[in-house]
Design a protein around this motif. Structure first.
Motif, mmCIF file in Angstrom:
data_model
loop_
_atom_site.group_PDB
_atom_site.id
_atom_site.type_symbol
_atom_site.label_atom_id
_atom_site.label_comp_id
_atom_site.label_asym_id
_atom_site.label_seq_id
_atom_site.Cartn_x
_atom_site.Cartn_y
_atom_site.Cartn_z
ATOM 1 N N ASN A 1 0.843 -1.198 0.000
ATOM 2 C CA ASN A 1 0.000 0.000 0.000
ATOM 3 C C ASN A 1 0.878 1.247 0.000
ATOM 4 O O ASN A 1 1.859 1.322 0.746
ATOM 5 C CB ASN A 1 -0.910 -0.006 1.233
ATOM 6 C CG ASN A 1 -2.044 1.002 1.141
ATOM 7 O OD1 ASN A 1 -1.820 2.175 0.894
ATOM 8 N ND2 ASN A 1 -3.252 0.528 1.343
ATOM 9 N N THR A 2 0.539 2.242 -0.827
ATOM 10 C CA THR A 2 1.355 3.452 -0.923
ATOM 11 C C THR A 2 1.203 4.368 0.290
ATOM 12 O O THR A 2 2.009 5.277 0.493
ATOM 13 C CB THR A 2 0.984 4.266 -2.170
ATOM 14 O OG1 THR A 2 -0.394 4.667 -2.073
ATOM 15 C CG2 THR A 2 1.197 3.454 -3.438
ATOM 16 N N GLY A 3 0.162 4.159 1.100
ATOM 17 C CA GLY A 3 -0.067 5.043 2.242
ATOM 18 C C GLY A 3 -0.887 6.266 1.898
ATOM 19 O O GLY A 3 -1.029 7.171 2.728
ATOM 20 N N PHE A 4 -1.455 6.313 0.691
ATOM 21 C CA PHE A 4 -2.328 7.434 0.321
ATOM 22 C C PHE A 4 -3.700 7.220 0.954
ATOM 23 O O PHE A 4 -4.229 6.112 0.912
ATOM 24 C CB PHE A 4 -2.467 7.502 -1.202
ATOM 25 C CG PHE A 4 -3.335 8.646 -1.681
ATOM 26 C CD1 PHE A 4 -2.773 9.841 -2.072
ATOM 27 C CD2 PHE A 4 -4.716 8.523 -1.723
ATOM 28 C CE1 PHE A 4 -3.565 10.892 -2.503
ATOM 29 C CE2 PHE A 4 -5.513 9.567 -2.146
ATOM 30 C CZ PHE A 4 -4.939 10.756 -2.545
ATOM 31 N N PRO A 5 -4.307 8.278 1.537
ATOM 32 C CA PRO A 5 -3.817 9.656 1.666
ATOM 33 C C PRO A 5 -2.929 9.819 2.899
ATOM 34 O O PRO A 5 -3.191 9.238 3.940
ATOM 35 C CB PRO A 5 -5.112 10.458 1.817
ATOM 36 C CG PRO A 5 -6.068 9.498 2.475
ATOM 37 C CD PRO A 5 -5.712 8.137 1.969
ATOM 38 N N ASN A 6 -1.889 10.633 2.762
ATOM 39 C CA ASN A 6 -1.034 10.950 3.901
ATOM 40 C C ASN A 6 -1.513 12.241 4.564
ATOM 41 O O ASN A 6 -2.608 12.732 4.258
ATOM 42 C CB ASN A 6 0.432 11.042 3.462
ATOM 43 C CG ASN A 6 0.662 12.152 2.441
ATOM 44 O OD1 ASN A 6 -0.205 13.009 2.206
ATOM 45 N ND2 ASN A 6 1.826 12.168 1.836
ATOM 46 N N ARG A 7 -0.717 12.817 5.452
ATOM 47 C CA ARG A 7 -1.156 14.031 6.160
ATOM 48 C C ARG A 7 -1.356 15.206 5.207
ATOM 49 O O ARG A 7 -2.293 16.006 5.373
ATOM 50 C CB ARG A 7 -0.116 14.398 7.225
ATOM 51 C CG ARG A 7 -0.071 13.444 8.415
ATOM 52 C CD ARG A 7 1.104 13.753 9.337
ATOM 53 N NE ARG A 7 2.370 13.525 8.645
ATOM 54 C CZ ARG A 7 3.546 13.921 9.100
ATOM 55 N NH1 ARG A 7 3.627 14.595 10.245
ATOM 56 N NH2 ARG A 7 4.652 13.664 8.437
ATOM 57 N N PHE A 8 -0.493 15.316 4.208
ATOM 58 C CA PHE A 8 -0.655 16.392 3.225
ATOM 59 C C PHE A 8 -1.949 16.202 2.447
ATOM 60 O O PHE A 8 -2.719 17.168 2.251
ATOM 61 C CB PHE A 8 0.542 16.410 2.270
ATOM 62 C CG PHE A 8 0.372 17.340 1.103
ATOM 63 C CD1 PHE A 8 0.700 18.680 1.208
ATOM 64 C CD2 PHE A 8 -0.133 16.883 -0.107
ATOM 65 C CE1 PHE A 8 0.525 19.547 0.128
ATOM 66 C CE2 PHE A 8 -0.313 17.731 -1.187
ATOM 67 C CZ PHE A 8 0.020 19.067 -1.068
ATOM 68 N N ASP A 9 -2.192 14.992 1.958
ATOM 69 C CA ASP A 9 -3.403 14.724 1.182
ATOM 70 C C ASP A 9 -4.656 14.994 2.008
ATOM 71 O O ASP A 9 -5.618 15.606 1.523
ATOM 72 C CB ASP A 9 -3.404 13.273 0.698
ATOM 73 C CG ASP A 9 -2.207 12.942 -0.165
ATOM 74 O OD1 ASP A 9 -1.847 13.769 -1.022
ATOM 75 O OD2 ASP A 9 -1.616 11.863 0.023
ATOM 76 N N ALA A 10 -4.658 14.534 3.262
ATOM 77 C CA ALA A 10 -5.817 14.728 4.119
ATOM 78 C C ALA A 10 -6.057 16.213 4.390
ATOM 79 O O ALA A 10 -7.203 16.676 4.389
ATOM 80 C CB ALA A 10 -5.627 13.970 5.437
ATOM 81 N N ALA A 11 -4.970 16.965 4.618
ATOM 82 C CA ALA A 11 -5.119 18.403 4.886
ATOM 83 C C ALA A 11 -5.700 19.133 3.688
ATOM 84 O O ALA A 11 -6.418 20.134 3.842
ATOM 85 C CB ALA A 11 -3.764 19.005 5.260
ATOM 86 N N ASN A 12 -5.415 18.642 2.483
ATOM 87 C CA ASN A 12 -5.925 19.258 1.261
ATOM 88 C C ASN A 12 -7.174 18.556 0.726
ATOM 89 O O ASN A 12 -7.568 18.782 -0.416
ATOM 90 C CB ASN A 12 -4.827 19.260 0.195
ATOM 91 C CG ASN A 12 -3.736 20.277 0.495
ATOM 92 O OD1 ASN A 12 -3.863 21.449 0.170
ATOM 93 N ND2 ASN A 12 -2.659 19.826 1.137
ATOM 94 N N ARG A 13 -7.784 17.714 1.559
ATOM 95 C CA ARG A 13 -9.045 17.029 1.249
ATOM 96 C C ARG A 13 -8.967 16.201 -0.030
ATOM 97 O O ARG A 13 -9.905 16.160 -0.830
ATOM 98 C CB ARG A 13 -10.194 18.037 1.161
ATOM 99 C CG ARG A 13 -10.438 18.772 2.474
ATOM 100 C CD ARG A 13 -11.630 19.695 2.397
ATOM 101 N NE ARG A 13 -11.874 20.357 3.677
ATOM 102 C CZ ARG A 13 -12.880 21.200 3.911
ATOM 103 N NH1 ARG A 13 -13.727 21.491 2.927
ATOM 104 N NH2 ARG A 13 -13.029 21.754 5.096
ATOM 105 N N ARG A 14 -7.844 15.550 -0.207
ATOM 106 C CA ARG A 14 -7.706 14.634 -1.334
ATOM 107 C C ARG A 14 -8.151 13.237 -0.890
ATOM 108 O O ARG A 14 -7.813 12.792 0.202
ATOM 109 C CB ARG A 14 -6.265 14.619 -1.840
ATOM 110 C CG ARG A 14 -5.862 15.980 -2.404
ATOM 111 C CD ARG A 14 -4.441 16.013 -2.912
ATOM 112 N NE ARG A 14 -4.153 17.280 -3.566
ATOM 113 C CZ ARG A 14 -2.991 17.619 -4.088
ATOM 114 N NH1 ARG A 14 -1.970 16.777 -4.021
ATOM 115 N NH2 ARG A 14 -2.827 18.784 -4.675
ATOM 116 N N THR A 15 -8.911 12.588 -1.728
ATOM 117 C CA THR A 15 -9.519 11.325 -1.336
ATOM 118 C C THR A 15 -9.105 10.193 -2.272
ATOM 119 O O THR A 15 -8.789 10.413 -3.436
ATOM 120 C CB THR A 15 -11.052 11.442 -1.355
ATOM 121 O OG1 THR A 15 -11.490 11.835 -2.670
ATOM 122 C CG2 THR A 15 -11.528 12.479 -0.353
ATOM 123 N N GLY A 16 -9.144 8.985 -1.758
ATOM 124 C CA GLY A 16 -8.795 7.794 -2.512
ATOM 125 C C GLY A 16 -8.450 6.681 -1.553
ATOM 126 O O GLY A 16 -8.144 6.930 -0.375
#
Length: 462
Positions: free
Chosen positions: A131-146
């Protein structure tokens, strides 16, 4: 005598290298591997690890370069500096260059991710998976989903980085051995391309340029130190190798605390940036007035369509973005973009029209109603004029009879009679409107009878 000994040793070394090269996992029949999650690295790789001053279970780092279609394994030497040990051609990645933003966009992640033993999946439906670990803290802070975005086998991708089964067998073994050696987290750097001055100049007009500039700081620091950078997030941005003052902590969505770069790194970065600026200036002269066209997934797949023959239907290599892309003048790029937009619009309009209009077979199956002869005759007969609203309140006094004119049907809205337009206009004063003449057949007795009708009867259509 000495030269004979050297020749013998050289010949033996070459023979050993040739033998070991054929023993890599790329040549293993994975269908016969029973212990895939615990399958050992090949003797050739283990010998290479020792020759480079590394330990079998020393830490690793994984770096993905999307445009080049490459996954690299970097491994720590005994001096704690990392060296590239192995490179693999990525079999399939979906979407285009740029980060993953939302579930279902088919984009493969870009950013810095931390992998733990928990991220290894030995029972994946795609042979093996990490698993790539997406979403990480940056992704979560920018409301990126997957979710479920992996590095896995099977060479088929929908937002993942997919390898062949033989490749993932080896990559998985590198990660497993590093965790066995005590590594707590493996850093995954998923980058759009090698972030050199030339590549940054070539992609300078991309919509993702600002995001890539942020990633480049971490890329540059790794190139300088050959150690995975320490990654934090504040103000919804990545920060690398920053030391907060006092007991301050990093908040992904909050303001960045007072922080500083270690002096030795800051000095090395200054020299690195000066050399980079010089190289970037040269690259800008090369790409002045030009723009790089980033190919679509379909355009990449077209280059490797023949590779799918004699393979499983799920096997879907996506080809190289470098080979499918091209350098265009800005005018050529704008024309190409406009043509694609118009084609997409036309396709969407055709799709919507097909969804709304019934097919010929459906239209033929719908019965066409025939007109009712009684209603038709009634509709054709002339109708007496309707009473005006204000006549309800008239005195009922009989006036001189006058035959009502029979107006011809108006050809347009402009020729319609005042009575036909009355519903769409504000009522005028009674004195300004011609009072319709009573029906000559009406008798005083009938008028008296009409005057006695209940109030609601006035609203019945005559």
């Amino acid at each position: 005598m000495r030269w004979k000994t050297s020749a013998i040793l050289l010949t033996a070394a070459l023979a050993l290298a040739a033998c070991n090269a054929s023993e890599t996992l790329e040549s293993v029949d994975v269908s016969k591997v029973q212990d895939k999650d615990d399958h050992p690295l090949s003797p050739a790789i283990l010998a290479d690890i020792r020759a480079r001053g590394m330990d079998r279970n020393s830490p690793i780092m994984i770096r993905i370069l999307k445009e080049e279609g490459v996954l690299e394994i970097w491994k720590a030497r005994r001096d704690n500096r990392f060296e590239k040990l192995k490179e693999y051609q990525i079999c399939a990645w979906s979407g285009r260059l740029g980060p993953k933003v939302k579930e279902g966009d088919r984009q493969a992640p870009e950013g810095f991710y931390s992998l733990s033993p928990y991220h290894l999946n030995p029972r994946s439906s795609y042979y093996l998976a990490i698993n790539t670990g997406f979403p990480n803290r940056f992704d979560a802070a920018n409301r990126r989903t997957g979710s479920n975005l992996m590095i896995h086998g099977a060479c088929s991708s929908s937002g993942c980085y997919s390898m062949t089964d033989a490749q993932i067998l080896e990559i998985y073994a590198f990660a497993r051995d590093a965790f066995k050696g005590g590594q707590q987290t493996i850093q995954l750097q998923a980058l759009p391309f090698r972030m050199t001055a030339e590549n940054m100049a070539r992609h300078r007009l991309s919509e993702h340029n600002e995001f890539w500039k942020m990633l480049k700081v971490g890329y540059d620091q790794f190139e300088i130190t050959k150690r995975p950078p320490e990654v934090n997030v504040c103000e919804k941005k990545y920060v690398f190798n920053q030391q907060p003052e006092g007991n301050a902590k990093f908040n992904p969505t909050g303001a960045c605390p007072p922080m500083s770069t270690p002096p030795a790194l800051a000095s090395a970065m200054k020299s690195y940036e000066l050399a980079y600026a010089k190289d970037y200036g040269k690259a800008m002269k090369k790409y002045d007035g030009k723009i790089w066209y980033d190919p679509t997934e379909a355009e990449r797949k077209a280059l490797v369509a023949k590779q799918r023959k004699a393979n499983d239907l799920a096997y879907a290599p996506t080809g190289s973005a470098l080979k499918a892309g091209k350098l265009l003048s800005i005018e050529e790029f704008e024309k190409a973009a406009m043509a694609k937009a118009e084609a997409a619009k036309a396709a969407e309009e055709a799709r919507q029209a097909a969804a709304v209009q019934p097919s010929a077979a459906q239209a033929a199956s719908v019965p066409v109603p025939t007109p009712n002869p009684v209603k038709s005759e009634t509709a054709a007969a002339p109708q007496p004029p309707k009473k005006s609203f204000w006549n309800i309140f008239g005195s009922g006094r009989q006036q001189a009879a006058e035959p009502a004119p029979q107006p011809a049907a108006p050809a347009s809205a402009a020729q319609a009679s005042p009575q036909s337009r009355q519903q769409d206009q504000t009522p005028q004063a009674v004195s300004d409107v011609a009072v319709p003449q009573p029906n000559p057949t009406t008798t005083p007795e009938n008028l008296q009878t009409a005057a006695k009708k209940p109030f609601w009867k006035f609203w019945v259509t005559q």
